[in-house]
Design a protein around this motif. Structure first.
Motif, mmCIF file in Angstrom:
data_model
loop_
_atom_site.group_PDB
_atom_site.id
_atom_site.type_symbol
_atom_site.label_atom_id
_atom_site.label_comp_id
_atom_site.label_asym_id
_atom_site.label_seq_id
_atom_site.Cartn_x
_atom_site.Cartn_y
_atom_site.Cartn_z
ATOM 1 N N LEU A 176 0.821 -1.208 0.000
ATOM 2 C CA LEU A 176 0.000 0.000 0.000
ATOM 3 C C LEU A 176 0.853 1.255 0.000
ATOM 4 N N ARG A 177 1.996 1.213 0.704
ATOM 5 C CA ARG A 177 2.870 2.390 0.726
ATOM 6 C C ARG A 177 3.536 2.608 -0.639
ATOM 7 N N ILE A 178 3.853 1.513 -1.320
ATOM 8 C CA ILE A 178 4.425 1.645 -2.666
ATOM 9 C C ILE A 178 3.382 2.208 -3.627
ATOM 10 N N LEU A 220 3.549 5.543 -5.863
ATOM 11 C CA LEU A 220 3.257 5.594 -7.297
ATOM 12 C C LEU A 220 2.263 6.709 -7.611
ATOM 13 N N HIS A 221 1.244 6.806 -6.780
ATOM 14 C CA HIS A 221 0.245 7.861 -6.993
ATOM 15 C C HIS A 221 0.870 9.239 -6.800
ATOM 16 N N GLY A 222 1.764 9.346 -5.805
ATOM 17 C CA GLY A 222 2.418 10.628 -5.551
ATOM 18 C C GLY A 222 3.274 11.068 -6.720
ATOM 19 N N SER A 225 0.382 17.551 -9.610
ATOM 20 C CA SER A 225 0.977 18.621 -8.810
ATOM 21 C C SER A 225 2.479 18.399 -8.664
ATOM 22 N N ALA A 226 3.280 19.384 -9.099
ATOM 23 C CA ALA A 226 4.738 19.275 -8.979
ATOM 24 C C ALA A 226 5.152 19.188 -7.514
ATOM 25 N N ALA A 227 4.479 19.935 -6.656
ATOM 26 C CA ALA A 227 4.805 19.909 -5.221
ATOM 27 C C ALA A 227 4.555 18.528 -4.640
ATOM 28 N N ARG A 228 3.478 17.897 -5.069
ATOM 29 C CA ARG A 228 3.162 16.552 -4.566
ATOM 30 C C ARG A 228 4.194 15.540 -5.070
ATOM 31 N N ARG A 229 4.615 15.671 -6.320
ATOM 32 C CA ARG A 229 5.622 14.754 -6.861
ATOM 33 C C ARG A 229 6.949 14.925 -6.120
ATOM 34 N N GLN A 230 7.311 16.173 -5.864
ATOM 35 C CA GLN A 230 8.561 16.429 -5.148
ATOM 36 C C GLN A 230 8.504 15.860 -3.739
ATOM 37 N N GLN A 231 7.378 16.031 -3.078
ATOM 38 C CA GLN A 231 7.211 15.484 -1.723
ATOM 39 C C GLN A 231 7.337 13.968 -1.732
ATOM 40 N N ALA A 232 6.753 13.334 -2.742
ATOM 41 C CA ALA A 232 6.824 11.869 -2.838
ATOM 42 C C ALA A 232 8.264 11.406 -3.014
ATOM 43 N N ALA A 233 9.053 12.154 -3.792
ATOM 44 C CA ALA A 233 10.449 11.767 -4.033
ATOM 45 C C ALA A 233 11.320 11.976 -2.804
ATOM 46 N N LEU A 234 11.033 13.012 -2.034
ATOM 47 C CA LEU A 234 11.906 13.373 -0.911
ATOM 48 C C LEU A 234 11.539 12.703 0.395
#
Length: 345
Positions: A114-116, A120-122, A127-136
């Motif tokens: 579920l965390r993976i 993936l959804h992040g 949203s660029a901010a959401r993608r960045q948060q998911a990566a960091l």
């Protein structure tokens, strides 16, 4: 031919044949002596036509229209079916990739899965901010699937998110090198540029080999980034591209510093110095280039460039002459200091 025999010979179940009859799609038009309805050869031929069109993904209503409307043209419908099929295949390919990424992360339980999925959804968020948060901010006990990060690195257009993804990929330990390096084969120059930036931050011989191959890329930006990364790793194959970066800019200061470090090895010093001097001659009419090359000469180790700088102090271009004079004076003072320093032992 009665319905049971038609079902046996056609492979279409009797239940489906009755359904076709109810819809008016294929109705038995013949009658037996006893009054039973039976399928004529034309009816059976129509059954096979229906099954053929069903195999292309047409609905039963679309099939009825296609068979009964003589003015019906198939091109629009077939084109729509192609588009829908492509969309379905893309969804299935995406699902397959996600499943592989989940499997590569070796989840120990459904909570990990579920965390993976959340990750993936992040990374897939608009949203660029959401993608960045998911990566960091991945879970501390969850390893980031390298293939997922590599795919995201190659497609990310936001520079801040791309930087976060490259950091996360480097943190993953270099497992994604092959996936990132595959981007260097893309016809899309933007994908290749993203790939070379990611490779520059990945450790190991595999990344170095991919960067070395990138020196032959048709794009000057890609060659420049590859040369800077290789120069930082001490790879002398990058020298021509680094000299070219000094000539062309940008990153000329960084390239000059790397050339100076590589020239500390006496085996390469004369070659690097000679390459810079050759460019001075080749660009005799370009003051901006000559100024960058003059500054690069000052990065050479010791005083190996002193004589050339002394000559440039009398250059026809006043700015070049002033810079060369100042740099030569600095090196001369260094020589004087070294001469006055008592030798120990």
């Amino acid at each position: 031919m009665l319905i049971g025999e038609v079902a046996r010979r056609s492979g279409v179940s009797a239940r489906m044949l009755r359904h076709y009859d109810t819809l008016g799609l294929v109705r038995p038009t013949g009658r037996t002596v006893g009054g039973y309805r039976e399928y004529s050869p034309d009816d059976i031929r129509r059954i096979f036509h229906v099954e053929g069109l069903r195999s292309l993904g047409l609905s039963l209503s679309q099939i009825g229209r296609a068979l009964d409307d003589f003015g019906f043209t198939p091109s629009t419908l077939v084109g729509d079916l192609i588009r829908k099929t492509e969309e379905r295949l893309n969804r299935e390919r995406e699902l397959l990739e996600h499943l592989r990424m989940v499997d590569a992360a070796e989840p120990s339980g459904w909570q990990d899965v579920l965390r993976i999925v959340e990750l993936l959804h992040g990374l897939g968020s608009p949203s660029a901010a959401r993608r960045q948060q998911a990566a960091l901010a991945p879970a501390d006990d969850l390893s980031m699937p390298a293939e997922l990060l590599a795919e995201a690195v190659l497609t990310e257009t936001d520079p801040n998110v791309a930087g976060a993804l490259r950091w996360a990929l480097a943190r993953a330990g270099g497992d994604g090198v092959a996936s990132v390096a595959s981007g260097m084969a893309s016809e899309d120059v933007d994908i290749r540029r993203r790939a070379v930036l990611a490779l520059a931050e990945l450790p190991g011989d595999e990344a170095t080999a991919a960067l070395t191959d990138a020196l032959g890329d048709a794009d000057t930006t890609i060659r420049r980034h590859a040369a800077l990364a290789l120069g930082a790793r001490g790879v002398t194959l990058a020298v021509p591209a680094l000299v070219g970066t000094v000539v062309e800019g940008p990153n000329d200061v960084e390239a000059a510093e790397l050339l100076g470090k590589l020239a500390r090895d006496a085996k390469w010093a004369d070659w690097i110095l000679g390459a810079l001097v050759d460019e001075l001659t080749a660009h005799a009419a370009d003051p901006a280039v000559r100024m960058r090359l003059t500054q690069a000469l000052a990065e050479m180790p010791g005083t190996i460039a002193l004589e050339i700088l002394q000559q440039l102090a009398y250059d026809n271009d006043r700015v070049v002459a002033l810079i060369a004079s100042a740099l030569a004076k600095t090196l001369e003072e260094r020589l004087d200091e070294e001469a006055e320093t008592p030798q120990i032992g």
